[in-house]
Design a protein around this motif. Structure first.
Motif: not given
Length: 238
Positions: A1-10, A59-60, A86-92
């Protein structure tokens, strides 16, 4: 699984109503909610906020932290539904600030889904004791302990928001691609699919190790039990 992570403190999506503010941290998103508006209105604002921010997240794979107002289990599930629909997020996992337990695992990746379909996860509120057992064809979240002498069998995944001291059998239909998570992992017996795990009992003379959430999963024909860390979640595949 290649995770696309969001940036910090945004801070994300500042244009929509301030009843819902999203802030990202290293591996997840804090959803800061207004506690003065009706829940149904808040739910609509959550949906709108994540729809607007969809292009940012893509797809984060993220942990979600719900902050700012007290929610019951049903409300938490409705908000998670609004986020995933309402998003394509994968909630861990869902993180919560708790005096006794600093993190609540309500699901890893898509194995515990809050959609009403054949994969729907089940919740059991309470501690299993006095030889009680649960058998289910669904993933299950135990909101309590599994005491010694008790057992949980699931054809899918098992999450114990407490101490696992009894028996746990995930992938009970023979599928090794499942897992067991517990805030305190000290099972009498643990099995995933057709693989058995032999717990390493600590010496009664030794100091008790610090309790940390752990996950048991299969890898190369063995059951591994490891502390749950950000790095493990980012690289976790089944």
């Amino acid at each position: 699984m290649h995770s696309h992570m969001v940036c910090k403190n945004t801070q994300i999506g500042a244009n929509v109503k301030n009843s819902v503010i999203l802030k990202s941290f290293s591996s997840g998103i804090s959803v800061i909610m207004d506690d003065s508006i009706p829940f149904e209105e808040l739910l609509e604002d959550v949906a709108a906020k994540f729809k607007e921010a969809g292009g940012f997240f893509k797809d984060a794979s993220v942990a979600i932290s719900l902050e700012g107002r007290v929610l019951n289990e049903q409300e938490e599930r409705k908000i998670l539904d609004a986020i995933t629909q309402n998003s394509r997020l994968n909630v861990l996992c869902l993180m919560g600030k708790d005096e006794e337990k600093n993190i609540k695992f309500l699901g890893i990746q898509n194995n515990l889904t809050f959609q009403k379909d054949e994969n729907c996860g089940q919740f059991y509120r309470g501690t299993l004791k006095d030889g009680q057992s649960i058998e289910t064809e669904h993933s299950i979240v135990i909101l309590g302990d599994v005491c010694e002498g008790c057992s949980v069998y699931s054809t899918k995944d098992i999450v114990v928001l407490g101490s696992l001291l009894g028996e746990a059998y995930a992938g009970a239909a023979g599928n090794n691609n499942h897992f067991v998570v517990a805030l305190e992992m000290n099972p009498k017996k643990l099995r995933i699919g057709d693989l058995k795990y032999t717990p390493q009992r600590s010496s009664k003379w030794g100091l008790k190790a610090k309790t940390v959430p752990k996950i048991a999963y299969s890898y190369n024909g063995k059951v591994l039990v490891e502390p749950i860390t950000k790095d493990l979640l980012e690289n976790f595949t089944l």
